[in-house]
Structures are given as structure tokens and as C-alpha cells.
Scaffold this active site. Structure first.
Site, PDB file in Angstrom:
ATOM      1  N   GLY A 251      -5.612  -2.922   3.872  1.00 13.85           N
ATOM      2  CA  GLY A 251      -4.957  -4.180   3.454  1.00 13.85           C
ATOM      3  C   GLY A 251      -5.851  -5.295   3.488  1.00 13.85           C
ATOM      4  N   ARG A 252      -6.479  -5.659   4.665  1.00 11.38           N
ATOM      5  CA  ARG A 252      -7.147  -6.918   4.846  1.00 11.38           C
ATOM      6  C   ARG A 252      -8.371  -6.803   4.075  1.00 11.38           C
ATOM      7  NH1 ARG A 252      -6.558  -4.031   9.035  1.00 11.38           N
ATOM      8  NH2 ARG A 252      -8.144  -2.979  10.090  1.00 11.38           N
TER       9      ARG A 252
ATOM     10  N   LYS B 182       0.775  -1.246  -0.086  1.00  9.05           N
ATOM     11  CA  LYS B 182       0.069   0.001   0.008  1.00  9.05           C
ATOM     12  C   LYS B 182       0.803   1.131  -0.094  1.00  9.05           C
ATOM     13  CE  LYS B 182      -3.950   1.983   2.248  1.00  9.05           C
ATOM     14  NZ  LYS B 182      -4.925   1.908   3.265  1.00  9.05           N
TER      15      LYS B 182
ATOM     16  N   GLU C 290       9.802  -5.748   4.324  1.00 12.55           N
ATOM     17  CA  GLU C 290       9.945  -7.311   4.144  1.00 12.55           C
ATOM     18  C   GLU C 290       9.536  -7.560   2.547  1.00 12.55           C
ATOM     19  OE1 GLU C 290       7.883  -7.432   8.233  1.00 12.55           O
ATOM     20  OE2 GLU C 290       7.647  -5.991   6.315  1.00 12.55           O
TER      21      GLU C 290
ATOM     22  N   LYS D 157       7.473  -3.285  14.391  1.00 11.26           N
ATOM     23  CA  LYS D 157       8.428  -2.899  13.314  1.00 11.26           C
ATOM     24  C   LYS D 157       9.401  -1.629  13.657  1.00 11.26           C
ATOM     25  CE  LYS D 157       4.764  -3.901   9.977  1.00 11.26           C
ATOM     26  NZ  LYS D 157       3.786  -3.387   8.845  1.00 11.26           N
TER      27      LYS D 157
END
Length: 498
Positions: free
Chosen positions: A243-244, A184, A190, A471
């Protein structure tokens, strides 16, 4: 006891066997049939009184108004000041947002058409790189619906562990591989590490114009351009698509390419069908509300800390993992939408597996353990293979038998080790087939169920700040060293990197 749940908690505890004995029409009263999907909530402890209590809570919590705000494209994510426009991706929402979503879908389809016509060379393999919702959604769709597509070999890589990429590199020919990178923000650590390693792989294989094999799926096109991807191969999506909730957007590109646009379009229409059901149906007949009612009954009244989801269909084996993110990232909160402490349970822990494998692993606890775990079974009337019908018949019989056994149990006064207490709840969702339309409707059902849960809990399901702290600490370890950390963390870092 919270005042919010007082009416629910005051209801008597009646056994499932007695609920059926007292209501000859219980299956019809607590079930629903929609195109492609059949829902059976009758083996749960829901009663008319429980639904009335939750409907009253829905009125108090403003569920109807929240539903209208969701589909109107108004702010429903107050901490970030955003709408949540995933339903607009399938054509259900305010007109302007739906129009923009359709334009972005047209852009995606045009790129897919170009790829199929050979504009990027011969493509045999699709390597999709993402993490979280940027990977779980496409992975679920390709695995569930793409087994017989025969169009491309697809690999979804999310883990930054190099073994995940190395496995794909050993199987794919770099000269015939297309790479889609989904992020996004296009800053996800990662994902970008995996993307850089993939670019190195293409370059080392002397692939002509290796960056020309990359497609970016992002809400931040500028960052993708900075990374080196040409704007003609950047598929944007709206910042208001979480995102989900994003598989309906450009994040669904690898699935649309692998399955074909007709299948992807049917997926969207199946979801839109569930959108309309959720938006237009009264709560008592609304399967999204009924599903949430089951969740809330067991978390708030029975204090169940987990719910288990078992797919009795190999094609849906990734659904429990998908639901883990959808439900726990959305509703795993400890404060209300107003920022006040939550003084009652939030989301249950979602876990599960695949039937019949799970019967020989975890069902011991479900039948005889001390934990009460609401179970959800999913199955399809239509088999996923053309093998001897005995396979599918045995699969379905096992699915239905488990629900019956959980409910009725079996007394054995002379041998307690072989006694089953019963009165253990389950829901069953039966699909006509695992096809794009039904899968689209099923996923949208879970999205709206999650939303109803959130509104009645009084929380915001559209932010996820809980994933950020780890993070931040990881970044500080890289930039600042270990001196500021606890002795345990320091010792582990020294042991791993010394």
C-alpha cells in the site's frame, strides 16, 4: 552495545565545524547531483570512516544481494512470502512483472481516455476514497503537481469521520462527480463505509446509474464486483505492491486523471531514473545509501529517536505525512526478518512540517532543546507561483539559514538563554522544480533509502502487522460487546454510546 554497530559507535565524535575545517572538499565528498535533484549530506556527522563502517555492515548484511532480489522480483517479504514489485510499476524489474504492470497501466490509461471522451458523462469533480497508502500517495501527487492542472476538482477522503465526507458533499455536485475507491483487499472497513455513504449521496440526488460513477482500484477485483462495480471500471494491481508503495500502480488513477497521462508518465520515469541510480551506483556515490547512512548514524551511534523533515515549498507540504507512513510502517519493527528480538533501535520517529511556518513553532526545540534531532530540508530552485520573486528568495534564504544556524550555533557566555549550542545536523535536498519527474525521483529515493535502512537493520520492511491488532479489537467490540475488555475501555464505550 550491539556488535552490529560496534565499528560505528567506536568512531570519535567530531563537530561539524571541525569536519568542514579538516576537509576543504567536504561538500563534494558528501553531496551528489542527479538530474533534477541535488543532495547535500555535508552538514551531517558522516565521515569517510563512518561510511566505511556502514559499507562493511552492508556487505555483512547482504545489501547487494538483497537489492538484486528486490529488482529480480524474488521474495523480499518473508513473513508473507511475497516479492515487492513497486519498481516494476515504473519499468524497472524482472521482464514478466514489468510486462504485466505495463498492461495494467494501459488498462488504466484506456479508462482515463474513455472518461475524458465523456463515456461516464460530464465529470467536473473526482472524489477519491481510500486510507493509508491508498490515500496518502494520490493526495501528495495531486497537491504537489495538480494546482495548475485545471482539469478537475479533486478531493481525497480517508477519515471515517463523517465530517470529512460531508465537507466534500457540500462542495461537489453529485451529477458531475466521479468516485474512485481504493482498497487493496476491497474489505477495508473505513473505506467501504465511506463508499457506501457516497453511493447513498448519489442515489439521494437521483443520479442516473450511481454505481456507474464508481471506479475500483484493488488487488482483489472479485470483491469489487461483489460490491457492485462493473469489471470494466475495475483497475487491478499486483498483490506484491504494498500500500505505501502503490502510488505508481492503479492507486495512482486519481492523480493520472487529474494531472493528465503525460505528467503521470513523467512521474514514473523520474522514479525509474532513481531506480537505475540505486541499482547501478556504488554505495559511496549512491544517494539512497547515503541517506540511510545518515539515518543509521544518528539512530545507532547518537541514539536519536526522531528525524524531522521540513518542506520549504508549499507544494510539498504533504510529504512529511507521506514519509511517516513509508518509514515508520516499513521499519517500525521490534524483531528481525528471522523473528528474533531486535536489540538496538529500529526506525526513528518521522515528523515535520512546512517552512517557514515551522520556524515559528518547533525550531525553538531544534536549536536550543536538549534533544538532538537530525533535520532534513527540501526546497525547489523554481517557485510555485508567479508572484514577486521576493517570496521565493525569502523562502530559500530562510531554508539555507536554518541549516547554517543549526550547524554553527552562537556562543553567548553572558546570556545563556540567547546561546545556541550548534553542531546540530541537517541534510538539504534541492529540486530544480516541483515537477512530475523530480517528484517521482524524490519519492523513489525515499523508498530505496527505507529499504537500505531495513536491510542493515536486519528487518522486513514490507509487512505491517502492527496495524492489525487495533482493527481486530474494534471488530470484536462490534461483535462481542465490552465484557472482555479492561475497565477503562468499558467505561469509555459506555460513556460514548450510552
Amino acid at each position: 552495545m550491539s556488535d552490529r554497530w560496534a565499528a560505528l559507535e567506536a568512531l570519535p565524535d567530531t563537530s561539524l565545524v571541525d569536519l568542514f575545517a579538516n576537509d576543504a572538499e567536504r561538500v563534494g565528498h558528501f553531496g551528489a547531483v542527479l538530474p533534477g535533484l541535488q543532495f547535500d549530506f555535508s552538514k551531517t556527522h558522516l565521515t569517510g570512516e563512518a561510511l566505511a563502517a556502514l559499507a562493511a555492515l552492508a556487505d555483512t548484511a547482504g545489501l547487494d544481494a538483497a537489492r538484486k532480489r528486490l529488482f529480480a522480483g524474488e521474495i523480499v517479504n518473508p513473513t508473507e512470502g511475497r516479492a515487492a514489485t513497486h519498481s516494476a510499476e515504473r519499468g524497472e524489474g524482472d521482464a514478466e512483472t514489468v510486462h504485466v504492470s505495463r498492461m495494467l497501466h494501459d488498462r488504466m490509461r484506456a479508462l482515463i481516455d474513455a472518461i475524458e471522451m465523456g463515456a461516464l458523462g460530464e465529470i467536473r469533480h473526482i472524489l477519491h476514497i481510500g486510507i493509508g497508502g491508498s490515500a496518502l500517495g494520490p493526495d501528495l501527487l495531486v497537491d504537489a503537481l495538480g494546482r495548475d492542472a485545471g482539469r478537475y476538482e479533486v478531493a481525497i477522503v480517508s477519515n471515517v469521520d463523517g465530517s470529512a465526507l460531508a465537507d466534500v458533499f457540500s462542495r461537489f455536485d453529485p451529477h458531475y462527480t466521479l468516485v474512485s475507491v481504493a482498497s487493496k483487499s476491497f474489505t477495508t472497513t473505513e473505506t467501504l463505509i465511506n463508499a457506501h455513504s457516497t453511493l447513498d449521496w448519489l442515489e439521494q440526488a437521483a443520479v442516473e446509474d450511481p454505481l456507474g460513477r464508481f471506479v475500483a482500484l484493488t488487488a482483489n477485483p472479485e470483491k469489487a464486483v461483489e460490491w457492485g462495480i462493473d469489471e470494466t471500471r475495475i483497475l487491478p494491481f499486483a498483490e506484491s505492491v504494498g500500500g505505501r508503495y502503490s502510488l505508481w500502480s492503479s492507486i495512482g488513477f486519481p492523480a493520472a486523471l487529474a494531472l493528465g497521462w503525460e505528467a503521470f508518465d513523467a512521474l514514473l520515469e523520474g522514479a525509474a531514473q532513481m531506480d537505475r541510480h540505486f541499482r547501478l551506483t556504488d554505495w559511496r556515490e549512491n544517494v539512497c545509501f547515503l541517506g540511510a547512512a545518515v539515518d543509521l548514524y544518528y539512530t545507532q551511534k547518537r541514539r536519536c529517536e526522531t528525524r524531522a523533515v521540513f518542506a520549504y515549498d508549499e507544494r510539498l507540504r504533504l510529504l512529511p505525512s507521506y514519509l511517516q507512513q513509508l518509514e515508520m510502517e516499513s521499519n517500525g519493527k521490534s524483531v528481525t526478518a528471522d523473528g528474533n528480538p531486535l536489540n538496538y533501535p529500529s526506525a526513528a520517529i518521522t515528523w515535520g512540517g512546512i517552512g517557514t511556518d515551522a520556524q515559528h513553532a518547533v525550531f525553538q526545540l531544534l536549536h536550543q532543546g536538549t534533544h538532538l534531532v537530525p533535520v532534513e530540508f527540501l526546497a525547489s530552485k523554481t517557485p510555485g507561483s508567479d508572484l514577486d520573486p521576493v517570496h521565493h528568495r525569502t523562502l530559500l534564504i530562510n531554508c539555507f539559514a536554518q541549516g547554517a544556524a543549526l550547524m554553527t550555533g552562537k556562543a553567548n557566555p553572558g546570556d545563556p538563554a540567547r546561546a545556541y549550542p550548534g553542531d546540530r545536523p541537517s541534510t538539504t535536498i534541492l529540486l530544480d522544480d516541483v515537477d512530475p519527474r523530480s517528484v517521482g525521483a524524490l519519492i523513489a529515493f525515499y523508498e530505496h533509502r527505507t529499504f537500505v535502512n531495513a536491510v542493515l537493520l536486519g528487518i522486513n520492511p514490507f509487512d505491517q502487522f502492527g496495524v492489525e491488532l487495533g482493527k481486530e479489537i474494534a471488530r470484536s467490540i462490534e461483535s462481542e460487546g465490552t465484557d472482555s475488555f479492561d475497565p477503562s475501555t468499558q467505561a469509555l464505550i459506555v460513556a460514548a454510546f450510552d
